[in-house]
Design a protein around this motif. Structure first.
Motif, mmCIF file in Angstrom:
data_model
loop_
_atom_site.group_PDB
_atom_site.id
_atom_site.type_symbol
_atom_site.label_atom_id
_atom_site.label_comp_id
_atom_site.label_asym_id
_atom_site.label_seq_id
_atom_site.Cartn_x
_atom_site.Cartn_y
_atom_site.Cartn_z
ATOM 1 N N HIS A 1 0.712 -1.504 0.322
ATOM 2 C CA HIS A 1 -0.071 0.118 0.334
ATOM 3 C C HIS A 1 0.956 1.483 -0.069
ATOM 4 O O HIS A 1 1.795 1.499 0.283
ATOM 5 N N ILE A 2 0.552 2.545 -0.960
ATOM 6 C CA ILE A 2 1.074 3.074 -0.319
ATOM 7 C C ILE A 2 0.057 4.477 -0.185
ATOM 8 O O ILE A 2 -0.646 4.546 -0.847
ATOM 9 N N ASP A 3 -0.192 5.597 0.448
ATOM 10 C CA ASP A 3 -0.683 6.414 0.537
ATOM 11 C C ASP A 3 -0.218 7.827 0.141
ATOM 12 O O ASP A 3 1.183 8.272 0.332
ATOM 13 N N LEU A 4 -0.410 9.226 -1.028
ATOM 14 C CA LEU A 4 0.045 9.826 -1.970
ATOM 15 C C LEU A 4 -0.386 10.682 -1.319
ATOM 16 O O LEU A 4 -1.136 11.858 -2.237
ATOM 17 N N VAL A 5 -1.334 10.931 -0.630
ATOM 18 C CA VAL A 5 -2.576 11.709 0.353
ATOM 19 C C VAL A 5 -1.274 13.654 -0.210
ATOM 20 O O VAL A 5 -0.638 13.096 1.297
ATOM 21 N N GLY A 6 -2.559 14.111 -0.593
ATOM 22 C CA GLY A 6 -1.277 15.633 -0.269
ATOM 23 C C GLY A 6 -0.424 16.098 -0.603
ATOM 24 O O GLY A 6 0.625 17.107 -0.077
ATOM 25 N N ARG A 7 0.000 15.367 -1.482
ATOM 26 C CA ARG A 7 1.283 14.988 -1.641
ATOM 27 C C ARG A 7 2.100 15.511 -3.816
ATOM 28 O O ARG A 7 3.212 15.772 -3.971
ATOM 29 N N ALA A 8 0.881 16.485 -4.267
ATOM 30 C CA ALA A 8 0.669 17.878 -5.291
ATOM 31 C C ALA A 8 0.858 16.441 -6.019
ATOM 32 O O ALA A 8 2.028 16.598 -7.461
ATOM 33 N N ILE A 9 0.901 15.048 -6.367
ATOM 34 C CA ILE A 9 0.916 14.470 -7.702
ATOM 35 C C ILE A 9 0.152 15.218 -9.533
ATOM 36 O O ILE A 9 -1.070 14.713 -8.758
ATOM 37 N N SER A 10 0.915 15.123 -9.958
ATOM 38 C CA SER A 10 0.252 16.247 -11.037
ATOM 39 C C SER A 10 0.300 14.377 -12.414
ATOM 40 O O SER A 10 0.672 12.855 -12.089
ATOM 41 N N ASP A 11 -0.579 14.698 -13.449
ATOM 42 C CA ASP A 11 -0.745 13.394 -14.879
ATOM 43 C C ASP A 11 0.825 13.847 -15.334
ATOM 44 O O ASP A 11 0.692 12.215 -15.231
ATOM 45 N N ARG A 12 1.369 14.106 -14.888
ATOM 46 C CA ARG A 12 2.990 13.956 -15.174
ATOM 47 C C ARG A 12 3.748 13.270 -14.639
ATOM 48 O O ARG A 12 4.412 12.644 -14.584
ATOM 49 N N PHE A 18 4.562 6.363 -11.164
ATOM 50 C CA PHE A 18 3.776 4.779 -10.967
ATOM 51 C C PHE A 18 4.863 3.923 -11.749
ATOM 52 O O PHE A 18 4.205 2.478 -12.033
ATOM 53 N N SER A 19 5.134 4.456 -12.958
ATOM 54 C CA SER A 19 5.810 3.155 -13.932
ATOM 55 C C SER A 19 6.890 2.374 -13.156
ATOM 56 O O SER A 19 7.290 1.833 -13.577
ATOM 57 N N CYS A 20 7.131 3.028 -11.424
ATOM 58 C CA CYS A 20 8.136 2.649 -11.121
ATOM 59 C C CYS A 20 7.670 1.513 -9.533
ATOM 60 O O CYS A 20 8.103 1.107 -8.876
ATOM 61 N N LEU A 21 6.375 1.476 -9.823
ATOM 62 C CA LEU A 21 5.567 0.442 -8.863
ATOM 63 C C LEU A 21 5.152 -0.023 -9.411
ATOM 64 O O LEU A 21 3.359 -0.528 -9.537
ATOM 65 N N PRO A 22 5.415 -1.549 -10.595
ATOM 66 C CA PRO A 22 4.504 -2.331 -11.093
ATOM 67 C C PRO A 22 4.404 -2.733 -10.059
ATOM 68 O O PRO A 22 2.391 -3.758 -10.810
ATOM 69 N N ASN A 23 4.175 -3.412 -9.264
ATOM 70 C CA ASN A 23 3.426 -4.171 -8.111
ATOM 71 C C ASN A 23 2.856 -3.860 -7.015
ATOM 72 O O ASN A 23 1.867 -4.296 -5.918
ATOM 73 N N LEU A 24 2.515 -2.412 -7.539
ATOM 74 C CA LEU A 24 1.723 -1.985 -6.123
ATOM 75 C C LEU A 24 0.333 -2.345 -5.544
ATOM 76 O O LEU A 24 -0.782 -2.696 -7.142
ATOM 77 N N LYS A 51 -2.495 2.022 -16.541
ATOM 78 C CA LYS A 51 -0.292 1.620 -17.563
ATOM 79 C C LYS A 51 -0.100 0.294 -16.927
ATOM 80 O O LYS A 51 0.442 -0.686 -17.195
ATOM 81 N N HIS A 52 0.451 1.582 -15.868
ATOM 82 C CA HIS A 52 1.590 0.842 -15.041
ATOM 83 C C HIS A 52 0.813 0.066 -13.737
ATOM 84 O O HIS A 52 2.012 -0.981 -14.034
ATOM 85 N N LEU A 53 -0.440 0.125 -13.532
ATOM 86 C CA LEU A 53 -0.878 -0.362 -11.814
ATOM 87 C C LEU A 53 -1.577 -1.331 -11.940
ATOM 88 O O LEU A 53 -2.939 -1.758 -11.760
ATOM 89 N N LYS A 54 -1.252 -2.297 -12.821
ATOM 90 C CA LYS A 54 -2.486 -3.825 -13.450
ATOM 91 C C LYS A 54 -3.014 -4.370 -12.139
ATOM 92 O O LYS A 54 -3.324 -4.856 -12.111
ATOM 93 N N GLY A 55 -1.880 -4.428 -11.410
ATOM 94 C CA GLY A 55 -2.228 -5.468 -10.450
ATOM 95 C C GLY A 55 -3.127 -4.552 -8.821
ATOM 96 O O GLY A 55 -2.873 -5.261 -8.030
ATOM 97 N N LEU A 56 -3.457 -3.437 -9.553
ATOM 98 C CA LEU A 56 -3.710 -2.538 -8.480
ATOM 99 C C LEU A 56 -4.746 -3.261 -7.940
ATOM 100 O O LEU A 56 -6.246 -3.580 -8.750
ATOM 101 N N THR A 57 -5.380 -3.589 -6.467
ATOM 102 C CA THR A 57 -6.579 -4.408 -6.146
ATOM 103 C C THR A 57 -7.849 -2.937 -4.864
ATOM 104 O O THR A 57 -8.999 -3.380 -5.386
#
Length: 127
Positions: A1-12, A18-24, A51-57
């Motif tokens: 699990h990763i919590d990115l609340v309030g981390r200012a994640i943009s589309d870019r 997310f390309s670095c977290l394929p098993n998330l 695209k990158h997080l196909k295994g996300l449940t």
């Protein structure tokens, strides 16, 4: 699990991160109080997630409380997630703690999720 609340994640940022977290398997990228540091994931970011997080449940993209910032996901981004993340068991895309507004997800889009995502707990709206 990763919590990115309030981390200012943009589309870019989403494409890079997310390309670095394929098993998330589980992620929370909700928006929290105030307008600074909030996530701005829209349709392009949703495409990166699909695209990158196909295994996300488990995916939680909410607006928490009634603050200025809105989740920019919208119907287009929600549909990208719904069609691209076939392993989801839980998908939450609503505004929490404020029943007066949704999280930019229309009733038509919410109905699509109810109809097409059997076996997935989907919460698209707060009403």
């Amino acid at each position: 699990h990763i919590d990115l609340v309030g981390r200012a994640i943009s589309d870019r940022d989403a494409e890079i991160a997310f390309s670095c977290l394929p098993n998330l398997k589980s992620m929370n990228i909700s928006i929290v109080e105030g307008e600074y540091g909030n996530n701005g994931i829209g349709p392009l970011g949703a495409a990166s997630i699909a695209k990158h997080l196909k295994g996300l449940t488990n995916l939680d993209i909410c607006k928490v409380l009634d603050y200025l910032a809105d989740n920019s996901l919208g119907d287009d981004g929600a549909m990208i997630l719904g069609k691209g993340l076939t392993n989801l068991k839980s998908l939450t895309m609503r505004k929490q703690y404020d029943n007066s507004a949704e999280n930019n997800i229309s009733k038509e889009c919410a109905a699509w999720f109810v109809k097409n995502m059997k076996g997935t707990e989907v919460v698209c709206r707060s009403d």
